[in-house]
Design an enzyme around this catalytic site. Structure first.
Site, PDB file in Angstrom:
ATOM      1  N   ASP A 148      -1.616   4.894  -6.473  1.00  8.29           N
ATOM      2  CA  ASP A 148      -1.831   4.168  -5.225  1.00  8.29           C
ATOM      3  C   ASP A 148      -1.913   2.670  -5.502  1.00  8.29           C
ATOM      4  OD1 ASP A 148      -2.549   3.255  -2.750  1.00  8.29           O
ATOM      5  OD2 ASP A 148      -4.322   4.497  -2.534  1.00  8.29           O
ATOM      6  N   ASP A 197       0.825  -1.202   0.000  1.00  5.88           N
ATOM      7  CA  ASP A 197       0.000   0.000   0.000  1.00  5.88           C
ATOM      8  C   ASP A 197       0.860   1.253   0.000  1.00  5.88           C
ATOM      9  OD1 ASP A 197      -2.125   1.761   0.167  1.00  5.88           O
ATOM     10  OD2 ASP A 197      -2.238   1.631   2.343  1.00  5.88           O
TER      11      ASP A 197
END
Length: 475
Positions: free
Chosen positions: A345, A124
């Site tokens: 992301d 992440d």
């Protein structure tokens, strides 16, 4: 995605009470040793980690995989919408003890402790904390791997409350003068870290030896190791999957994996979500750039580079300068100001656009595709879908290209990175979504089979088409 909305005073008071209760329960319930530890030391580490899709090996059909991904993404969007409507405002960024919205799509495999025990953490780039579930687990999600047991590791050490690293955390049991007792006369550093989708992890901050390149706990002494600070989670609730054990934050903040390893580059290459193949994450050194250029040369792909930007209000995120979007040869008449807040992301699945931008993209695809729209496909949460003719069984219908115009680089997405076809149901969907607020998020579905390199020293993002599974054989 790193996103947290502000709350009203009454909500803030309630949240604080809930956090204090969670920490109090944690401090009373867990008998954990706490001893002073030294820092991780200076100098970067060069490491390569195996990377797999979270649903790999489950035997799911392609439509089921897309539906699962879309439902997770839509659930996160709904939660985010409720947060925004409750506060009537948006303030995206790393909040106090908060991370991003994570959709749990790609996992990095490494080992923790002595002897090393395998963990599988969601990669992440939208958050910072590295954490995994630990025994005893008072209230946790199911995982396939055994829980990490601090008592079984000879190198595990809970971080004392007085350590600077504990005081630097946004929310700990002893931040701001609080005291915690673990029943053994020591005070250790309890934390609570919540994400934009209301997922939460509560536990203690600790250090232990991380082994990079090994995912089976075989203790190979030739593999690189480093003592790192991480969250040992004892209360973990939210949208998690059984084949992950926690999250590896790759953001810009001091707690992230790249920051703790003191590396100036990292890279990843996401294999297709429809394949159960592994790829690589590289951390540090020249291998990331070398692999990118050598691999691009083999598949005739051009390496493109665009600046990585910083935003002081969201310091952990990786911003890009998105100048425009084209569908086919038509550049959308979207003001550049509406694309100003764009991030890349790895923890978000589907690329999301501000609602007005998404509607413009949707209208242009509808105008160019020339097939009957179907609306939302049942169970998928995707609403930019078209009915396929019977001829699609032997000849795919043409679809206009989709290009993201970045500063200095046009990212023309391969068809498979934004179009999904369910031939059995005779439906085709464009895999994009709208989200409240003004932020554009480039998710991992759009990054499949693309080698992406983050140059943190010079703030550049480089990318090129790749056969990601072949990277494993490149090292």
């Amino acid at each position: 995605m790193q996103c947290k909305a502000p709350v009203t005073p009454s909500q803030a008071s309630m949240m604080k009470q809930q956090q204090l209760v969670a920490l109090l329960v944690l401090m009373i319930a867990l008998p954990v040793r706490a001893v002073p530890v030294s820092g991780a030391g200076a100098g970067g580490v060069v490491a390569a980690l195996l990377l797999t899709h979270a649903d790999a090996g489950r035997g799911l059909a392609r439509p089921d995989l897309v539906r699962r991904m879309a439902r997770r993404a839509r659930a996160h969007a709904h939660r985010r919408r409720r947060l925004l409507s409750a506060s009537h405002a948006v303030r995206a960024g790393l909040g106090a003890g908060g991370g991003g919205i994570v959709t749990n799509e790609y996992l990095v495999h490494l080992a923790v402790g002595t002897p090393p025990r395998p963990v599988a953490l969601t990669l992440d780039t939208g958050s910072d904390l590295v954490w995994t579930q630990c025994a005893p687990c008072r209230d946790c999600f199911h995982q396939g791997l055994p829980l990490l047991d601090p008592a079984a590791s000879s190198t595990y050490a809970a971080l004392p409350c007085g350590a600077p690293r504990c005081r630097a955390l946004p929310f700990t049991s002893c931040g701001g003068g609080g005291r915690s007792s673990w029943g053994n006369g020591n005070r250790s550093c309890a934390y609570i870290y919540h994400y934009g989708d209301k997922s939460v992890t509560v536990g203690e901050i600790a250090t232990d030896r991380f082994t990079f390149g090994g995912d089976n706990g075989d203790g190979d002494s030739r593999l690189p190791t480093r003592r790192l600070t991480f969250g040992c989670g004892h209360f973990n609730k939210g949208v998690f999957q059984s084949n992950e054990t926690g999250i590896a934050g790759f953001g810009r903040g001091r707690w992230s994996l790249p920051s703790q390893l003191n590396v100036t580059t990292f890279s990843y290459c996401f294999t297709s979500m429809f394949e159960s193949k592994s790829s690589l994450v590289t951390l540090g050194g020249a291998p990331a750039a070398a692999l990118l250029y050598s691999h691009a040369a083999h598949i005739s792909g051009e390496v493109r580079t665009t600046p990585l930007l910083k935003n002081p209000s969201q310091p952990s995120l990786y911003f890009l300068s998105l100048k425009g979007i084209s569908v086919g040869k038509t550049r959308l008449a979207v003001p550049e100001a509406k694309l100003r807040s764009t991030i890349i992301d790895s923890g978000a699945s589907i690329t999301t656009l501000p609602e007005a931008v998404y509607e413009a993209v949707k209208a242009e695809f509808a105008a160019q595709v020339g097939l009957p729209p179907t609306g939302v496909v049942e169970g998928s949460a995707l609403d930019l879908c078209f009915a396929l003719p019977v001829t699609a069984l032997w000849r795919r219908p043409p679809v206009p290209s989709l290009t993201l115009h970045l500063d200095g680089a046009d990212w023309e997405l391969p068809r498979g990175n934004y179009v999904f076809e369910d031939l059995a149901a005779r439906v085709m969907c464009v895999v994009l979504d709208a989200a409240p607020g003004d932020q554009t998020v480039i998710g991992n579905f759009q990054q499949q089979n693309t080698h992406v390199v983050y140059d943190l020293e010079n703030d550049w993002l480089s990318f090129a088409p790749a056969r990601c599974d072949s990277l494993v054989a490149s090292l």
